[in-house]
Scaffold this motif. Sequence first.
Motif, PDB file in Angstrom:
ATOM      1  N   ALA A  61       0.839  -1.206   0.000  1.00 40.74           N
ATOM      2  CA  ALA A  61       0.000   0.000   0.000  1.00 40.74           C
ATOM      3  C   ALA A  61       0.870   1.252   0.000  1.00 40.74           C
ATOM      4  N   TRP A  62       1.935   1.206   0.779  1.00 37.56           N
ATOM      5  CA  TRP A  62       2.865   2.338   0.848  1.00 37.56           C
ATOM      6  C   TRP A  62       3.514   2.577  -0.520  1.00 37.56           C
ATOM      7  N   GLU A  63       4.008   1.505  -1.126  1.00 38.87           N
ATOM      8  CA  GLU A  63       4.654   1.613  -2.441  1.00 38.87           C
ATOM      9  C   GLU A  63       3.677   2.131  -3.493  1.00 38.87           C
ATOM     10  N   GLN A  64       2.431   1.653  -3.431  1.00 37.56           N
ATOM     11  CA  GLN A  64       1.430   2.095  -4.402  1.00 37.56           C
ATOM     12  C   GLN A  64       1.104   3.572  -4.207  1.00 37.56           C
TER      13      GLN A  64
ATOM     14  N   TRP B 246     -16.481  -3.290 -15.046  1.00 31.55           N
ATOM     15  CA  TRP B 246     -16.104  -4.683 -15.233  1.00 31.55           C
ATOM     16  C   TRP B 246     -16.018  -5.362 -13.871  1.00 31.55           C
ATOM     17  N   PRO B 247     -16.486  -6.588 -13.761  1.00 26.97           N
ATOM     18  CA  PRO B 247     -16.363  -7.303 -12.486  1.00 26.97           C
ATOM     19  C   PRO B 247     -14.890  -7.546 -12.160  1.00 26.97           C
ATOM     20  N   CYS B 248     -14.583  -7.406 -10.896  1.00 31.61           N
ATOM     21  CA  CYS B 248     -13.181  -7.521 -10.465  1.00 31.61           C
ATOM     22  C   CYS B 248     -13.007  -8.588  -9.395  1.00 31.61           C
ATOM     23  N   ASP B 249     -13.880  -9.552  -9.349  1.00 32.38           N
ATOM     24  CA  ASP B 249     -13.880 -10.565  -8.299  1.00 32.38           C
ATOM     25  C   ASP B 249     -12.486 -11.120  -8.028  1.00 32.38           C
ATOM     26  N   GLY B 250     -11.876 -10.632  -6.962  1.00 25.52           N
ATOM     27  CA  GLY B 250     -10.577 -11.131  -6.539  1.00 25.52           C
ATOM     28  C   GLY B 250      -9.405 -10.713  -7.408  1.00 25.52           C
ATOM     29  N   LEU B 251      -9.635  -9.881  -8.404  1.00 27.78           N
ATOM     30  CA  LEU B 251      -8.543  -9.488  -9.304  1.00 27.78           C
ATOM     31  C   LEU B 251      -7.589  -8.505  -8.639  1.00 27.78           C
ATOM     32  N   TRP B 252      -8.141  -7.469  -8.017  1.00 22.94           N
ATOM     33  CA  TRP B 252      -7.326  -6.399  -7.449  1.00 22.94           C
ATOM     34  C   TRP B 252      -7.129  -6.624  -5.956  1.00 22.94           C
ATOM     35  N   PRO B 253      -5.899  -6.576  -5.475  1.00 28.52           N
ATOM     36  CA  PRO B 253      -5.650  -6.742  -4.037  1.00 28.52           C
ATOM     37  C   PRO B 253      -6.109  -5.512  -3.253  1.00 28.52           C
ATOM     38  N   ASP B 254      -6.306  -5.698  -1.962  1.00 35.02           N
ATOM     39  CA  ASP B 254      -6.765  -4.603  -1.102  1.00 35.02           C
ATOM     40  C   ASP B 254      -5.834  -3.401  -1.148  1.00 35.02           C
ATOM     41  N   TRP B 255      -4.533  -3.639  -1.254  1.00 35.01           N
ATOM     42  CA  TRP B 255      -3.602  -2.512  -1.258  1.00 35.01           C
ATOM     43  C   TRP B 255      -3.727  -1.672  -2.529  1.00 35.01           C
TER      44      TRP B 255
END
Length: 171
Positions: free
Chosen positions: A68-71, A144-153
Amino acid sequence: MFTIDKVTVSYDTEEDRLHLAVSDAQQQPLGLWLTRRLANQLIGVLLGELAESEAGQTDAHVRTAVQAWEQAAANAQLKPQTPVRSDAVLSNCLVTSVDVMHADGHVGLVFQLRESRPAALTLSHTALRQWLGIVHKLYGKAEWPCDGLWPDWMTGESNFVPSAIAAGTRH
């Protein structure tokens, strides 16, 4: 091979695809169509590349906090630039596959095209994070559905606090 120097990513509602308006060092434009299916696969691989960079951390909360910090740092460094004009693109090609290569803190993407020679893009990890952040926003725009594609960070749904990194660090 077409060497990409600059890329502007947008969502095309009529095509229901991502459009990459790219140009080389001579500002020769080219358009690349990226389907949702291929984008999902590519994003999974690229996020995996970023996750590997923090694989040494054993604590999942620390890994998430660092990501998250890096992002956030990459997003803060993103400066507005003149986009590659989509209307200047004379040729649009469908991306059929993407080869991903890793070297020295960079990721190389070679877009295999149905109608043209391949197009290559090299991104630092910071630029990769910035590009993924832009694509993440476009996924929302596209609905677009993102089911589990993008991490929380990446989505901002992590419980990241800067002190989480310090708490997991020992000197």
